[in-house]
Design a protein around this motif. Sequence first.
Motif, PDB file in Angstrom:
ATOM      1  N   ARG A  75       0.817  -1.214   0.000  1.00  0.00           N
ATOM      2  CA  ARG A  75       0.000   0.000   0.000  1.00  0.00           C
ATOM      3  C   ARG A  75       0.852   1.266   0.000  1.00  0.00           C
ATOM      4  O   ARG A  75       0.311   2.375  -0.017  1.00  0.00           O
ATOM      5  CB  ARG A  75      -0.905   0.015   1.250  1.00  0.00           C
ATOM      6  CG  ARG A  75      -1.800  -1.217   1.415  1.00  0.00           C
ATOM      7  CD  ARG A  75      -3.052  -1.117   0.585  1.00  0.00           C
ATOM      8  NE  ARG A  75      -3.885   0.006   1.003  1.00  0.00           N
ATOM      9  CZ  ARG A  75      -4.747  -0.036   2.014  1.00  0.00           C
ATOM     10  NH1 ARG A  75      -4.889  -1.152   2.727  1.00  0.00           N
ATOM     11  NH2 ARG A  75      -5.486   1.023   2.305  1.00  0.00           N
ATOM     12  N   ASN A 132       6.305  14.574   8.731  1.00  0.00           N
ATOM     13  CA  ASN A 132       4.896  14.422   8.391  1.00  0.00           C
ATOM     14  C   ASN A 132       4.066  13.634   9.402  1.00  0.00           C
ATOM     15  O   ASN A 132       2.830  13.703   9.373  1.00  0.00           O
ATOM     16  CB  ASN A 132       4.759  13.750   7.020  1.00  0.00           C
ATOM     17  CG  ASN A 132       5.220  14.641   5.891  1.00  0.00           C
ATOM     18  OD1 ASN A 132       4.435  15.429   5.368  1.00  0.00           O
ATOM     19  ND2 ASN A 132       6.492  14.526   5.509  1.00  0.00           N
ATOM     20  N   ILE A 133       4.714  12.875  10.283  1.00  0.00           N
ATOM     21  CA  ILE A 133       3.991  12.092  11.289  1.00  0.00           C
ATOM     22  C   ILE A 133       4.558  12.455  12.658  1.00  0.00           C
ATOM     23  O   ILE A 133       5.741  12.234  12.915  1.00  0.00           O
ATOM     24  CB  ILE A 133       4.107  10.581  11.021  1.00  0.00           C
ATOM     25  CG1 ILE A 133       3.531  10.257   9.635  1.00  0.00           C
ATOM     26  CG2 ILE A 133       3.373   9.794  12.109  1.00  0.00           C
ATOM     27  CD1 ILE A 133       3.614   8.810   9.251  1.00  0.00           C
ATOM     28  N   VAL A 166      -0.756   1.953   7.516  1.00  0.00           N
ATOM     29  CA  VAL A 166      -1.772   2.733   6.811  1.00  0.00           C
ATOM     30  C   VAL A 166      -2.548   3.604   7.786  1.00  0.00           C
ATOM     31  O   VAL A 166      -2.778   4.796   7.541  1.00  0.00           O
ATOM     32  CB  VAL A 166      -2.735   1.802   6.037  1.00  0.00           C
ATOM     33  CG1 VAL A 166      -3.963   2.569   5.560  1.00  0.00           C
ATOM     34  CG2 VAL A 166      -2.015   1.179   4.841  1.00  0.00           C
ATOM     35  N   GLU A 167      -2.949   3.048   8.914  1.00  0.00           N
ATOM     36  CA  GLU A 167      -3.714   3.806   9.913  1.00  0.00           C
ATOM     37  C   GLU A 167      -2.893   4.935  10.513  1.00  0.00           C
ATOM     38  O   GLU A 167      -3.394   6.042  10.732  1.00  0.00           O
ATOM     39  CB  GLU A 167      -4.202   2.859  11.003  1.00  0.00           C
ATOM     40  CG  GLU A 167      -5.225   1.840  10.525  1.00  0.00           C
ATOM     41  CD  GLU A 167      -5.506   0.763  11.542  1.00  0.00           C
ATOM     42  OE1 GLU A 167      -6.667   0.334  11.644  1.00  0.00           O
ATOM     43  OE2 GLU A 167      -4.557   0.333  12.245  1.00  0.00           O
ATOM     44  N   ASN A 217      -0.380   6.510   9.071  1.00  0.00           N
ATOM     45  CA  ASN A 217      -0.208   7.534   8.045  1.00  0.00           C
ATOM     46  C   ASN A 217      -1.463   8.400   7.936  1.00  0.00           C
ATOM     47  O   ASN A 217      -1.383   9.621   7.761  1.00  0.00           O
ATOM     48  CB  ASN A 217       0.109   6.876   6.708  1.00  0.00           C
ATOM     49  CG  ASN A 217       0.539   7.874   5.653  1.00  0.00           C
ATOM     50  OD1 ASN A 217       1.263   8.829   5.945  1.00  0.00           O
ATOM     51  ND2 ASN A 217       0.101   7.665   4.426  1.00  0.00           N
ATOM     52  N   GLN A 218      -2.629   7.790   8.055  1.00  0.00           N
ATOM     53  CA  GLN A 218      -3.883   8.536   8.008  1.00  0.00           C
ATOM     54  C   GLN A 218      -4.061   9.407   9.247  1.00  0.00           C
ATOM     55  O   GLN A 218      -4.534  10.539   9.171  1.00  0.00           O
ATOM     56  CB  GLN A 218      -5.063   7.566   7.876  1.00  0.00           C
ATOM     57  CG  GLN A 218      -5.098   6.820   6.552  1.00  0.00           C
ATOM     58  CD  GLN A 218      -6.132   5.712   6.531  1.00  0.00           C
ATOM     59  OE1 GLN A 218      -6.618   5.260   7.578  1.00  0.00           O
ATOM     60  NE2 GLN A 218      -6.475   5.257   5.338  1.00  0.00           N
ATOM     61  N   GLN A 219      -3.649   8.888  10.396  1.00  0.00           N
ATOM     62  CA  GLN A 219      -3.824   9.594  11.663  1.00  0.00           C
ATOM     63  C   GLN A 219      -2.844  10.752  11.821  1.00  0.00           C
ATOM     64  O   GLN A 219      -3.149  11.758  12.448  1.00  0.00           O
ATOM     65  CB  GLN A 219      -3.650   8.583  12.808  1.00  0.00           C
ATOM     66  CG  GLN A 219      -3.825   9.127  14.200  1.00  0.00           C
ATOM     67  CD  GLN A 219      -3.828   7.994  15.224  1.00  0.00           C
ATOM     68  OE1 GLN A 219      -4.822   7.293  15.396  1.00  0.00           O
ATOM     69  NE2 GLN A 219      -2.712   7.800  15.901  1.00  0.00           N
ATOM     70  N   GLY A 220      -1.634  10.586  11.262  1.00  0.00           N
ATOM     71  CA  GLY A 220      -0.647  11.649  11.293  1.00  0.00           C
ATOM     72  C   GLY A 220       0.137  11.771  12.577  1.00  0.00           C
ATOM     73  O   GLY A 220       0.894  12.734  12.750  1.00  0.00           O
TER      74      GLY A 220
END
Length: 265
Positions: free
Chosen positions: A113, A142-143, A157-158, A160-163
């Motif tokens: 992904r 970025n995180i 993935v989670e 990366n979405q949450q930051g």
Amino acid sequence: MWLRTGCDITFDVCIATPFILMLRPRSGVQQWVARESYTLKPSVLAVEFTDNYGNLCQRLVAQPGEFSIHTSADILTADRLNVSQVGPFEDVQNLPDAVLTYLLPSRYCEADRFIDLGQQIVAGLPPGYDQVAAIESWIRENIRFNPDASQFQLSAVEVNQQGEGVCRDLAHVGIALCRGLCIPARMVVGYLHGLVPMDFHAWFEAYVGGRWYTFDATQPHARGGRVTVAYGHDAADVAIYNQFGPALYPREMSVHVELLETAPD
């Protein structure tokens, strides 16, 4: 540098509970264990084995009542990380057999992904170490590293979405991005001198230039003073303890890392 590491963990056990512990660092290329103590109270029969990743694991059954684990070790380790100026990419067909497994997607590192994002991050860079360094920098920018973030296991993935995330979460993202570029990467759990707040710590290693290099997006600079306890594909492989049966959480837990001014006697 010489470090004295250790932890103290206490459980209130309701029924006889099987445990697998992963709390013993082992000597290797990057660290030497000079002294070690490992105490279980009350004393129970423990059987040690080495898992598929070379980690030292201890099997036991804790009986009802208070059960505590106390570890301590004096370890010689590097005071700074190795940084490569050349670290070339290793073609998959030339990788050692034991390294190939760290190219595959895993439960918390969905490498398939992250292929497109990884290619965007490393665009224009020579394959190998420079690409992993760029991934580390991208995660740092970025995180957000937040030690107080949710302690639930999250996938790359989670995260990366949450930051944001804890150290384990940032390592998952780094591993997934590396594997998406066909760079072997693995999770590491252990101790880090000077970590704030002090706890067990997680980072990742990438295989370039014929060896493993350490990367840690939670730290602003390449810091040494690390003691490895366990390696694995992701957090599912490197839990410091697994217990089986009704959920059981530590009543108390503390981790300590002390700098020794001289070598231990």
